[in-house]
Write a protein that holds these residues in place. Sequence first.
Motif, PDB file in Angstrom:
ATOM      1  N   ALA A 287       8.124  -1.191  -4.088  1.00  0.00           N
ATOM      2  CA  ALA A 287       7.745  -1.451  -5.481  1.00  0.00           C
ATOM      3  C   ALA A 287       8.790  -2.355  -6.118  1.00  0.00           C
ATOM      4  CB  ALA A 287       7.654  -0.134  -6.247  1.00  0.00           C
ATOM      5  N   PHE A 288       8.318  -3.336  -6.870  1.00  0.00           N
ATOM      6  CA  PHE A 288       9.221  -4.124  -7.717  1.00  0.00           C
ATOM      7  C   PHE A 288       8.963  -3.664  -9.144  1.00  0.00           C
ATOM      8  CE2 PHE A 288       8.344  -7.030  -4.144  1.00  0.00           C
ATOM      9  CZ  PHE A 288       9.625  -7.265  -3.717  1.00  0.00           C
ATOM     10  N   GLY A 289       9.807  -2.793  -9.649  1.00  0.00           N
ATOM     11  CA  GLY A 289       9.526  -2.230 -10.967  1.00  0.00           C
ATOM     12  C   GLY A 289       8.207  -1.472 -10.919  1.00  0.00           C
ATOM     13  N   ASP A 290       7.279  -1.866 -11.800  1.00  0.00           N
ATOM     14  CA  ASP A 290       5.982  -1.185 -11.829  1.00  0.00           C
ATOM     15  C   ASP A 290       5.031  -1.687 -10.762  1.00  0.00           C
ATOM     16  OD1 ASP A 290       6.740   0.372 -13.884  1.00  0.00           O
ATOM     17  OD2 ASP A 290       5.853  -0.885 -15.467  1.00  0.00           O
ATOM     18  N   LEU A 291       5.337  -2.902 -10.271  1.00  0.00           N
ATOM     19  CA  LEU A 291       4.412  -3.530  -9.337  1.00  0.00           C
ATOM     20  C   LEU A 291       4.618  -2.991  -7.932  1.00  0.00           C
ATOM     21  CD1 LEU A 291       2.558  -6.349  -9.220  1.00  0.00           C
ATOM     22  CD2 LEU A 291       4.470  -6.888  -7.698  1.00  0.00           C
ATOM     23  N   VAL A 292       3.557  -2.401  -7.357  1.00  0.00           N
ATOM     24  CA  VAL A 292       3.660  -1.912  -5.985  1.00  0.00           C
ATOM     25  C   VAL A 292       3.180  -3.020  -5.062  1.00  0.00           C
ATOM     26  CG1 VAL A 292       3.013  -0.116  -4.378  1.00  0.00           C
ATOM     27  CG2 VAL A 292       3.246   0.417  -6.803  1.00  0.00           C
TER      28      VAL A 292
ATOM     29  N   GLY B 111      -4.441 -12.060   4.264  1.00  0.00           N
ATOM     30  CA  GLY B 111      -4.640 -11.512   2.928  1.00  0.00           C
ATOM     31  C   GLY B 111      -4.416 -12.616   1.931  1.00  0.00           C
ATOM     32  N   ARG B 112      -4.936 -12.403   0.723  1.00  0.00           N
ATOM     33  CA  ARG B 112      -4.757 -13.467  -0.253  1.00  0.00           C
ATOM     34  C   ARG B 112      -3.335 -13.455  -0.811  1.00  0.00           C
ATOM     35  NH1 ARG B 112      -8.633 -11.768  -5.193  1.00  0.00           N
ATOM     36  NH2 ARG B 112      -7.129 -12.903  -6.460  1.00  0.00           N
ATOM     37  N   SER B 113      -3.052 -14.457  -1.587  1.00  0.00           N
ATOM     38  CA  SER B 113      -1.715 -14.592  -2.146  1.00  0.00           C
ATOM     39  C   SER B 113      -1.358 -13.367  -2.971  1.00  0.00           C
ATOM     40  CB  SER B 113      -1.674 -15.845  -3.023  1.00  0.00           C
ATOM     41  OG  SER B 113      -0.361 -16.116  -3.378  1.00  0.00           O
TER      42      SER B 113
ATOM     43  N   ALA C 277      -0.811 -10.395  -1.706  1.00  0.00           N
ATOM     44  CA  ALA C 277      -1.281  -9.155  -1.081  1.00  0.00           C
ATOM     45  C   ALA C 277      -0.124  -8.307  -0.570  1.00  0.00           C
ATOM     46  CB  ALA C 277      -2.239  -9.493   0.060  1.00  0.00           C
ATOM     47  N   GLY C 278       1.043  -8.920  -0.425  1.00  0.00           N
ATOM     48  CA  GLY C 278       2.188  -8.142   0.047  1.00  0.00           C
ATOM     49  C   GLY C 278       2.578  -8.449   1.477  1.00  0.00           C
ATOM     50  N   LYS C 279       2.049  -9.516   2.033  1.00  0.00           N
ATOM     51  CA  LYS C 279       2.330  -9.859   3.433  1.00  0.00           C
ATOM     52  C   LYS C 279       3.818 -10.155   3.638  1.00  0.00           C
ATOM     53  CE  LYS C 279      -0.384 -13.514   3.320  1.00  0.00           C
ATOM     54  NZ  LYS C 279      -0.849 -13.554   1.933  1.00  0.00           N
ATOM     55  N   SER C 280       4.343 -11.054   2.798  1.00  0.00           N
ATOM     56  CA  SER C 280       5.755 -11.419   2.963  1.00  0.00           C
ATOM     57  C   SER C 280       6.643 -10.205   2.780  1.00  0.00           C
ATOM     58  CB  SER C 280       6.154 -12.469   1.940  1.00  0.00           C
ATOM     59  OG  SER C 280       5.391 -13.629   2.105  1.00  0.00           O
ATOM     60  N   THR C 281       6.350  -9.425   1.765  1.00  0.00           N
ATOM     61  CA  THR C 281       7.166  -8.254   1.484  1.00  0.00           C
ATOM     62  C   THR C 281       7.185  -7.324   2.690  1.00  0.00           C
ATOM     63  OG1 THR C 281       6.495  -8.495  -0.799  1.00  0.00           O
ATOM     64  CG2 THR C 281       7.568  -6.443  -0.199  1.00  0.00           C
ATOM     65  N   LEU C 282       6.037  -7.152   3.328  1.00  0.00           N
ATOM     66  CA  LEU C 282       5.958  -6.276   4.497  1.00  0.00           C
ATOM     67  C   LEU C 282       6.865  -6.792   5.617  1.00  0.00           C
ATOM     68  CD1 LEU C 282       4.722  -3.937   6.037  1.00  0.00           C
ATOM     69  CD2 LEU C 282       2.799  -5.414   6.638  1.00  0.00           C
TER      70      LEU C 282
HETATM   71  N1  LIG Z   1      11.667 -10.216  -5.346  1.00  0.00           N
HETATM   72  C1  LIG Z   1      10.561  -9.869  -6.013  1.00  0.00           C
HETATM   73  N2  LIG Z   1      10.677  -9.396  -7.274  1.00  0.00           N
HETATM   74  C2  LIG Z   1       9.569  -9.031  -7.966  1.00  0.00           C
HETATM   75  N3  LIG Z   1       8.322  -9.109  -7.491  1.00  0.00           N
HETATM   76  C3  LIG Z   1       8.144  -9.577  -6.233  1.00  0.00           C
HETATM   77  C4  LIG Z   1       9.258  -9.988  -5.442  1.00  0.00           C
HETATM   78  N4  LIG Z   1       8.784 -10.424  -4.262  1.00  0.00           N
HETATM   79  C5  LIG Z   1       7.444 -10.287  -4.307  1.00  0.00           C
HETATM   80  N5  LIG Z   1       7.038  -9.779  -5.487  1.00  0.00           N
HETATM   81  C6  LIG Z   1       5.667  -9.468  -5.880  1.00  0.00           C
HETATM   82  O1  LIG Z   1       5.116  -8.647  -4.887  1.00  0.00           O
HETATM   83  C7  LIG Z   1       3.773  -8.999  -4.649  1.00  0.00           C
HETATM   84  C8  LIG Z   1       3.572  -9.283  -3.191  1.00  0.00           C
HETATM   85  O2  LIG Z   1       4.308 -10.452  -2.884  1.00  0.00           O
HETATM   86  P1  LIG Z   1       4.322 -11.104  -1.438  1.00  0.00           P
HETATM   87  O3  LIG Z   1       5.225 -12.267  -1.504  1.00  0.00           O
HETATM   88  O4  LIG Z   1       4.617 -10.062  -0.456  1.00  0.00           O
HETATM   89  O5  LIG Z   1       2.837 -11.592  -1.249  1.00  0.00           O
HETATM   90  P2  LIG Z   1       2.230 -12.478  -0.105  1.00  0.00           P
HETATM   91  O6  LIG Z   1       1.078 -11.740   0.405  1.00  0.00           O
HETATM   92  O7  LIG Z   1       3.266 -12.890   0.832  1.00  0.00           O
HETATM   93  O8  LIG Z   1       1.712 -13.718  -0.921  1.00  0.00           O
HETATM   94  P3  LIG Z   1       1.777 -15.266  -0.570  1.00  0.00           P
HETATM   95  O9  LIG Z   1       0.609 -15.535   0.246  1.00  0.00           O
HETATM   96  O10 LIG Z   1       1.679 -15.912  -1.912  1.00  0.00           O
HETATM   97  O11 LIG Z   1       3.081 -15.516   0.075  1.00  0.00           O
HETATM   98  C9  LIG Z   1       3.463 -10.199  -5.529  1.00  0.00           C
HETATM   99  O12 LIG Z   1       2.756  -9.739  -6.651  1.00  0.00           O
HETATM  100  C10 LIG Z   1       4.822 -10.695  -5.930  1.00  0.00           C
HETATM  101  O13 LIG Z   1       4.762 -11.229  -7.241  1.00  0.00           O
END
Ligand SMILES: Nc1ncnc2c1ncn2[C@@H]1O[C@H](COP(=O)(O)OP(=O)(O)OP(=O)(O)O)[C@@H](O)[C@H]1O
Lengths: 288, 296, 300
Positions: free
Chosen positions: A11-16, A35-37, A39-44
């Motif tokens: 979670a980033f603050g309120d955003l999961v 997944g679309r932009s 979706a959380g792929k990079s975070t995973l």
């Molecule tokens: N360092 C951060 N601080 C706050 N919010 C973040 C941070 N990194 C990612 N997020 C939020 O987490 C959510 C998932 O982000 P993520 O980058 O994982 O998506 P993604 O699927 O990789 O998208 P994309 O295709 O655009 O790269 C998004 O809503 C993004 O705004």
Amino acid sequence: MALKIEKLSKAFGDLVAVNDVSFDVPAGQMIGIIGRSGAGKSTLLRMINRLADPTSGRILVEGVFDAPVDVAKLKGKRLRQWRAQCAMVFQQFNLVPRLTVMTNVLMARISYHPTLRSLLLLFTPKDRAFTIRALQRLDMVSHALHRADELSGGQQQRVAIARALVQEPKILLADEPIASLDLRNATIVMDALRRINREDGITVICNLHLLQTAKDYCDRIIGMRKGEIVFDGKPSDLSDAMAREIYGVGEHGAGEPADDDVELAFTATQTSTSAAAEPGHEKVAKVG
Amino acid sequence: MTSQLIEITEADIAEERARNPGAFAAPLRERMKAWMAWVAATALTLFCLHRFGFLSGDFLHGVAKFGDTVISQMFPPTGYESLGMFLKAIGETVAMALLGTLLGAVVALPLSFLAAKNMTRSRPIQFGTRRGADLLRSFDYLIWALIFVRAVGLGPLAGIMAIAIVEIGTFIKLYSEAIENLDRKQIDGVTSLGGNGMHRIWFGVLPQVLPMMLSNTLYMFEHNVRSASILGIVGAGGIGFLLGDRLRAYELREACLIIILVVLTVYAIDYLSKFLREQLIGDHKRREPIDDAVQV
Amino acid sequence: MVTNPNAGPDVSVARGVVARFEKQYAVYRRKKQVTMALFGGVFALCVIAALITTKFSLWTLVEGIPRASEFLARMLPPIRLGTFGQDFSAWYWGAGEWFNSLLNTLLMAYLATILGTLIGGAISFFAARNLAHNYLVYWIARRVLEIARTVPDIVWALLFVFAFGIGPVAGVLAITTHTLGAQGKLFAEVNENISPLPLDGIRASGGNWFHEMRFGVLPQVLPNYLSYTFWRFELNVRSATIVGFVGAGGIGHDLFTAVQLLYFADVGAILLIIVATIMAIDMLSEKIRHSAIGKASFSH
Ligand SMILES: Nc1ncnc2c1ncn2[C@@H]1O[C@H](COP(=O)(O)OP(=O)(O)OP(=O)(O)O)[C@@H](O)[C@H]1O
Ligand SMILES: [Mg+2]
């Protein structure tokens, strides 16, 4: 090596960004995450490499350390050892622009030497020979002494993959490796990843924006939506309806902002992929 | 293809080394050059350390002394009963900076046109003005102050003149560079309307360079408040006089108070100057390196 | 004002737009004029206040002119072409000592630049928001740099003279202190402007903090560091000429003594040495900055 992701969340603050995700990764698989932009792929992926710290959940690894380990709890030296075993390739390549290709790739060996030694760039001839061999595999030897910022995007990504190889990882994570590349370079890079997966038996997990690329190259596809896994299976099992759900089509009421990524996602490899990676598309596009 | 480091043999290494020698070591000449640069710099540093006596026991003694007879004697700061006098001296310091900068700017403005390549056709005059400006700039404020104290006597006037003289040099340089970088088309426009030299400068040049000049002038004002705060050490007015006096009398606590006041003033002026820049010319952009180097 | 004569049927609409624009523009101009007048007024008041505070008098200045010109005249003793050699060596009677002081001045500037840059550079990594992980460390680093920079070098010199006695050590320390503050701040800004991507790359392959700094940050910032350092050396030569006023070594000491004792010819001779040195250093440093390093590693 096997990886077992259990109830992983971030979670980033309120955003999961990633919500309670679980899946297993057997050795040697090539997995595409779509997944679309947002979706959380990079975070995973960043959590698996531990560039990001999970809020909760476990990442169990077997066959890297002497006993099974929860990577989510690693710290200090052991954490860096894990990262060395878990190479990562980025959308923006993340090379050091002013250093040569050779030095950039050699940096993959830093975790194998005492800090002082690696800080002074005292790598062994063996390291260097190995580095050249790796560059050879990606057809980049002729650029070994060029500065990284003198190369094209496709070439830089090949250098980044060579660096990943020189790490001798058990698993390779690639975060949208082709989103900044043109079609020809995208093909070269994806082919290289596929070959590494086949020839070296390295597990590859690859974030991809385009469904078609994932179908073309991966053994298994994981579809993410709003931080959750909504599909996990063979490419052939992924129905159009499922794909629509992953990319969030048909859900928007009239006039509600939608996503024109989707069009691109389906037309896949015909177009330059970078346009689809632009976040914020959904804000301008409307479903007719 | 080899895919593991462990499989690399000595033969492989030799083979790769033969094919790509550059990947194993930089050419000898380059390595020598780098080495020599390092050795020379280190040797010179060591030589200086030795020459000045940093490597002797006296130095360590001095460090200890600095700790317990200087720093510890400074705190807590005292002298609040003289606060009124200190503040008045600080007012004088700021006034010196203001007048010195203003005087420098006013004198430098016409001269800067002489020093600009695109305004002055005569090379000797242009070059001479530039060199003259360099000459004025090459002496520190304190040197000028020392000389002016002899010419006009102790007091702020010497300080104002010292600042003005250095600033004439600095502003000629900065202004003329701004003038050289301006856009020809606008001046041609004025010429095409039948304007003479004065018109060209008034309508074609000034509107373009004024914001830049104003911004530079403000920077220098900011900088000169710092400079002015020490000119009094050689008798040229301002808070520096009191500071030097207290320090020489070993009244470190009062000196400390003065230093704190100076630092606070400098901060206040920095903020004021930033505020003014934003108000007058909307100068939100980052500082150029030149400004920074001039400033600190 | 700028209505299009060929506008045809839309002409009235266009007029309306123009009229509205003109009205708004008039308001805008008015506002701007008021602001400018206000600033002008306040500025004029400040100048008047400054004139009063400093008891500025043109008269004193005018009175000073003959004295100053006499001063100047005496600084340049007569040098005749016929006896140039003798006259010149008579003027530079103290050359041996002065050039020794000059050498000390340059070495002081060099040493202070090296030491100050090394220390300031090390601190700058903690004073950059993007690199410091610990806020307390960041805050302390920033304050240290601020104090080192804001307190003038001559004040540092006075303080160091107490502890280290008269001589170049105090001067070197004073200039070092100021340099570390100035360089630290500039370097921290350079550090804050780097691309974070290479750092992720290094971390992702198992690098630690030192690796990140050495391979991710340093290559990106080094060219800027170098050019700032050359610049700082130029400034430090100037500083090194004055710290001698308070006993901290270098040619400033000779100058100060000559002025105090009213040895005008000596003052002139020393000033000439200083000017020649500073101009030579500036030119040399500019040349180095623009040529060798310029091409090798400053190209972006
Ligand atoms: N360092 C951060 N601080 C706050 N919010 C973040 C941070 N990194 C990612 N997020 C939020 O987490 C959510 C998932 O982000 P993520 O980058 O994982 O998506 P993604 O699927 O990789 O998208 P994309 O295709 O655009 O790269 C998004 O809503 C993004 O705004
Ligand atoms: Mg992403």
